[in-house]
Design an enzyme around this catalytic site. Structure first.
Site, short mmCIF file in Angstrom:
data_model
loop_
_atom_site.label_atom_id
_atom_site.label_comp_id
_atom_site.label_asym_id
_atom_site.label_seq_id
_atom_site.Cartn_x
_atom_site.Cartn_y
_atom_site.Cartn_z
CD GLU A 41 33.87 37.15 40.48
OE1 GLU A 41 32.70 37.41 40.11
OE2 GLU A 41 34.46 37.78 41.37
CG ASP A 71 40.33 38.27 41.57
OD1 ASP A 71 40.17 37.13 41.07
OD2 ASP A 71 39.77 38.65 42.61
CD GLU A 101 32.74 35.23 47.48
OE1 GLU A 101 33.55 35.29 46.53
OE2 GLU A 101 32.39 36.20 48.16
CG ASP A 143 37.59 41.32 41.87
OD1 ASP A 143 37.46 40.69 42.96
OD2 ASP A 143 36.83 41.14 40.90
CB SER A 144 38.01 42.04 47.64
OG SER A 144 39.26 41.41 47.77
#
Ligand code: KIV
Length: 279
Positions: free
Chosen positions: A121, A89, A188, A50-51
């Site tokens: 996440e 994602d 992360e 999703d970056s």
């Protein structure tokens, strides 16, 4: 656990799971067809992160990603790859509200892209969602430590694992993600020694980004890795190329040649005498 999804000739989630403690798993993000084609021979796993919302669409955070955006980029990456395990994602707002919402979104992503797995996440707080998606036969990659979808709530991109309480929470998260059936987990922005301990503590592969060389694999955002990032480059990034300089030089030369009428030259125009009809 649900039976493994058919992956054709691709690397599947179960292949990645079996890499625990072995040769490090090579992962990169990819968002487009040409980049997927270039990366596919060199990596084990392509993450449609999703970056993409920040890197390609200019949003301030990854929360700018939508389900439709992730699906469109997931389809492009699937078209451009043949070997890598493709993970898409789940964007913010597509899974947190309920198990039913998470399952519906995961089903939609896999049905419309054909990807091998989804990523979301969260740790203890998202264990029910992970377990429910896995029960549907859709492999899930977890993501703990620094969670970019929560940076507003967290007060910024804060490194994790700096206090005893936070380390204990990270271990609870890693255990919850593993127990819920995830085939691997991204760690992360976490203190090196903590990421290393987490890797030894759980039986699924850990994929590090700003974490530890002891992780079972590594991932970077492709645009960071090839030197396309125009703003601040994070400390954990190694630039293996500097494409922003190459692009700026090419644009400057093109600009000069158009203005001086050096481009197009005789090789780039069609004359009445040359026989070729193909552009
Ligand atoms: O969205 C993304 O690119 C990611 C990676 C940084 C792991 O989640």
């Amino acid at each position: 656990m649900a039976p493994e999804r058919s992956t054709g000739n691709r690397i599947g989630a179960e292949d990645i799971r079996r890499r625990k403690g072995g040769v490090p798993v090579v992962c990169l993000t990819a968002y487009t067809y040409p980049i997927a084609r270039m990366l596919d021979p060199h990596v084990d796993l392509l993450l449609v992160g999703d970056s993409v919302a920040m890197v390609l669409h200019g949003h301030a955070t990854t929360r700018g990603a939508s389900l439709e955006m992730m699906i469109a980029h997931g389809q492009a990456v699937m078209r451009g790859s043949a070997k890598a395990c493709v993970v898409v994602d789940m964007p913010a707002g597509s899974y947190e509200a309920s198990v039913a919402q998470a399952v519906a979104s995961a089903r939609r992503i896999t049905a419309e892209t054909g990807c091998q797995a989804v990523k979301l996440e969260g740790g203890v707080d998202m264990a029910a969602q992970i377990a429910a998606i896995v029960a549907e036969g859709i492999p899930v990659m977890g993501h703990i430590g620094l969670q970019p979808q929560s940076v507003d709530k967290d007060g910024g991109y804060k490194i994790k694992g700096r206090s005893r309480e936070n380390i204990a929470a990270l271990f609870r998260d890693a255990e919850a993600v593993e127990k819920a059936g995830a085939f691997s987990v991204v760690i992360e922005g976490t203190v090196e020694a903590v990421a290393s301990d987490l890797t030894r503590h759980i039986a699924i592969p850990t994929i590090g980004i700003g974490a530890s060389g002891d992780c079972d694999g590594q991932i970077l955002v492709i645009d960071d890795m090839i030197g396309m990032t125009v703003d601040r480059v994070p400390k954990f990034v190694k630039e293996y190329a500097k494409l922003r300089d190459t692009i700026a030089e090419a644009a400057a030369r093109y600009s000069a040649e158009v203005r001086s009428r050096a481009f197009p030259g005789p090789d780039h125009v069609f004359s009445t005498t040359s026989g070729k009809d193909q552009a």
